[in-house]
Design a protein around this motif. Sequence first.
Motif, PDB file in Angstrom:
ATOM      1  N   PRO A  47       0.837  -1.212   0.000  1.00 21.26           N
ATOM      2  CA  PRO A  47       0.000   0.000   0.000  1.00 21.26           C
ATOM      3  C   PRO A  47       0.867   1.254   0.000  1.00 21.26           C
ATOM      4  N   VAL A  48       0.282   2.333  -0.499  1.00 22.00           N
ATOM      5  CA  VAL A  48       0.952   3.635  -0.467  1.00 22.00           C
ATOM      6  C   VAL A  48       1.317   3.982   0.976  1.00 22.00           C
ATOM      7  N   GLY A  49       2.518   4.506   1.156  1.00 26.72           N
ATOM      8  CA  GLY A  49       2.953   4.916   2.482  1.00 26.72           C
ATOM      9  C   GLY A  49       3.669   3.844   3.280  1.00 26.72           C
ATOM     10  N   SER A  50       3.681   2.626   2.772  1.00 26.14           N
ATOM     11  CA  SER A  50       4.358   1.536   3.491  1.00 26.14           C
ATOM     12  C   SER A  50       5.845   1.527   3.133  1.00 26.14           C
ATOM     13  N   PRO A  51       6.674   0.873   3.965  1.00 22.15           N
ATOM     14  CA  PRO A  51       8.106   0.798   3.664  1.00 22.15           C
ATOM     15  C   PRO A  51       8.404  -0.296   2.646  1.00 22.15           C
ATOM     16  N   LEU A  52       9.625  -0.232   2.115  1.00 23.68           N
ATOM     17  CA  LEU A  52      10.048  -1.191   1.093  1.00 23.68           C
ATOM     18  C   LEU A  52      11.471  -1.649   1.357  1.00 23.68           C
ATOM     19  N   SER A  53      11.713  -2.923   1.120  1.00 19.84           N
ATOM     20  CA  SER A  53      13.076  -3.439   1.146  1.00 19.84           C
ATOM     21  C   SER A  53      13.200  -4.537   0.107  1.00 19.84           C
ATOM     22  N   LEU A  54      14.024  -4.306  -0.911  1.00 22.09           N
ATOM     23  CA  LEU A  54      14.315  -5.307  -1.934  1.00 22.09           C
ATOM     24  C   LEU A  54      15.776  -5.686  -1.808  1.00 22.09           C
ATOM     25  N   GLU A  55      16.047  -6.970  -1.967  1.00 22.68           N
ATOM     26  CA  GLU A  55      17.411  -7.446  -1.776  1.00 22.68           C
ATOM     27  C   GLU A  55      17.966  -8.108  -3.024  1.00 22.68           C
ATOM     28  N   CYS A  56      19.255  -7.908  -3.222  1.00 26.00           N
ATOM     29  CA  CYS A  56      19.971  -8.483  -4.358  1.00 26.00           C
ATOM     30  C   CYS A  56      21.292  -9.040  -3.836  1.00 26.00           C
ATOM     31  N   THR A  57      21.606 -10.272  -4.213  1.00 23.60           N
ATOM     32  CA  THR A  57      22.899 -10.844  -3.836  1.00 23.60           C
ATOM     33  C   THR A  57      23.543 -11.493  -5.055  1.00 23.60           C
ATOM     34  N   VAL A  58      24.856 -11.448  -5.080  1.00 25.73           N
ATOM     35  CA  VAL A  58      25.633 -12.008  -6.182  1.00 25.73           C
ATOM     36  C   VAL A  58      26.541 -13.088  -5.626  1.00 25.73           C
ATOM     37  N   GLU A  59      26.645 -14.190  -6.355  1.00 30.27           N
ATOM     38  CA  GLU A  59      27.535 -15.286  -5.965  1.00 30.27           C
ATOM     39  C   GLU A  59      28.588 -15.501  -7.042  1.00 30.27           C
ATOM     40  N   GLY A  60      29.761 -15.964  -6.623  1.00 30.43           N
ATOM     41  CA  GLY A  60      30.766 -16.382  -7.589  1.00 30.43           C
ATOM     42  C   GLY A  60      31.682 -15.296  -8.090  1.00 30.43           C
ATOM     43  N   THR A  61      31.667 -14.127  -7.462  1.00 28.47           N
ATOM     44  CA  THR A  61      32.587 -13.059  -7.840  1.00 28.47           C
ATOM     45  C   THR A  61      32.855 -12.209  -6.612  1.00 28.47           C
ATOM     46  N   SER A  62      33.884 -11.405  -6.674  1.00 38.52           N
ATOM     47  CA  SER A  62      34.184 -10.531  -5.546  1.00 38.52           C
ATOM     48  C   SER A  62      34.334  -9.105  -6.031  1.00 38.52           C
ATOM     49  N   ASN A  63      33.990  -8.166  -5.145  1.00 35.53           N
ATOM     50  CA  ASN A  63      34.071  -6.736  -5.424  1.00 35.53           C
ATOM     51  C   ASN A  63      33.390  -6.340  -6.744  1.00 35.53           C
ATOM     52  N   PRO A  64      32.160  -6.807  -6.941  1.00 33.64           N
ATOM     53  CA  PRO A  64      31.473  -6.415  -8.179  1.00 33.64           C
ATOM     54  C   PRO A  64      30.961  -4.980  -8.094  1.00 33.64           C
ATOM     55  N   ASN A  65      30.757  -4.352  -9.252  1.00 37.85           N
ATOM     56  CA  ASN A  65      29.949  -3.144  -9.310  1.00 37.85           C
ATOM     57  C   ASN A  65      28.492  -3.610  -9.298  1.00 37.85           C
ATOM     58  N   LEU A  66      27.652  -2.926  -8.532  1.00 33.02           N
ATOM     59  CA  LEU A  66      26.250  -3.322  -8.412  1.00 33.02           C
ATOM     60  C   LEU A  66      25.342  -2.169  -8.823  1.00 33.02           C
ATOM     61  N   TYR A  67      24.224  -2.509  -9.421  1.00 36.13           N
ATOM     62  CA  TYR A  67      23.317  -1.512  -9.982  1.00 36.13           C
ATOM     63  C   TYR A  67      21.866  -1.862  -9.635  1.00 36.13           C
ATOM     64  N   TRP A  68      21.056  -0.828  -9.398  1.00 35.02           N
ATOM     65  CA  TRP A  68      19.604  -0.954  -9.328  1.00 35.02           C
ATOM     66  C   TRP A  68      18.988  -0.151 -10.464  1.00 35.02           C
ATOM     67  N   TYR A  69      18.088  -0.813 -11.226  1.00 36.49           N
ATOM     68  CA  TYR A  69      17.343  -0.177 -12.299  1.00 36.49           C
ATOM     69  C   TYR A  69      15.848  -0.315 -12.012  1.00 36.49           C
ATOM     70  N   ARG A  70      15.073   0.574 -12.612  1.00 36.64           N
ATOM     71  CA  ARG A  70      13.622   0.440 -12.614  1.00 36.64           C
ATOM     72  C   ARG A  70      13.141   0.490 -14.061  1.00 36.64           C
ATOM     73  N   GLN A  71      12.197  -0.396 -14.342  1.00 37.68           N
ATOM     74  CA  GLN A  71      11.577  -0.435 -15.664  1.00 37.68           C
ATOM     75  C   GLN A  71      10.086  -0.221 -15.475  1.00 37.68           C
ATOM     76  N   ALA A  72       9.594   0.946 -15.853  1.00 32.91           N
ATOM     77  CA  ALA A  72       8.181   1.247 -15.734  1.00 32.91           C
ATOM     78  C   ALA A  72       7.500   0.950 -17.062  1.00 32.91           C
ATOM     79  N   ALA A  73       6.206   0.688 -16.995  1.00 34.59           N
ATOM     80  CA  ALA A  73       5.441   0.327 -18.193  1.00 34.59           C
ATOM     81  C   ALA A  73       5.574   1.421 -19.253  1.00 34.59           C
TER      82      ALA A  73
END
Lengths: 115, 113
Positions: free
Chosen positions: B14-40
């Motif tokens: 619902p509107v006004g609620s908090p959000l937490s999305l998680e991303c983890t990577v395996e098999g590499t070290s010190n990666p560059n990490l990115y968050w993107y959004r794709q809207a309709a």
Amino acid sequence: KQEVTQIPAALSVPEGENLVLNCSFTDSAIYNLQWFRQDPGKGLTSLLLIQSSQREQTSGRLNASLDKSSGRSTLYIAASQPGDSATYLCAGAAYSGAGSYQLTFGKGTKLSVIP
Amino acid sequence: SQTIHQWPATLVQPVGSPLSLECTVEGTSNPNLYWYRQAAGRGLQLLFYSVGIGQISSEVPQNLSASRPQDRQFILSSKKLLLSDSGFYLCAWSGWQSNYEQYFGPGTRLTVT
């Protein structure tokens, strides 16, 4: 600021046809260019990566070319199959500092291969 | 081989609620990490990127934030969601070992009601 354009937005071809998807970019100082495939509701799958010093890359039925001077890249798909139906995205990478490269994406070409 | 995970796969909040999305990577070290959004109907928009633990760069001012508490963990958060936060959120990684080719996770579909 880099801008990436993909034309056409949608393409429908009969099975077995060879086809070309086009991508143009405004800043020729790209580090590399990537082509991705996205199926509905899914993440992006990297298809081909072309370094700025390269002219083309091939993987199976796919061939991607890069012409920095004209700001264009093409993705050639040979002998198309219904399983090739998806949205294809191109993205140019530029250095953003501190060892990071940012991608600027086009809006994609939605490909439908008709059996 | 390297693998990138995202969860949850889908989320309705619902509107006004908090959000937490998680991303983890395996098999590499010190990666560059990115968050993107794709809207309709829109292209992929880069939201945040990180070159190391605790190092976050923001591309678009908004009510979202990102954190990188561990080398291969990237978290996207919000204190109060807006309707306009709805979309498909994608995490990606890259590294010098693969010429900075970006690899994407399966994504999280967020619907704010």
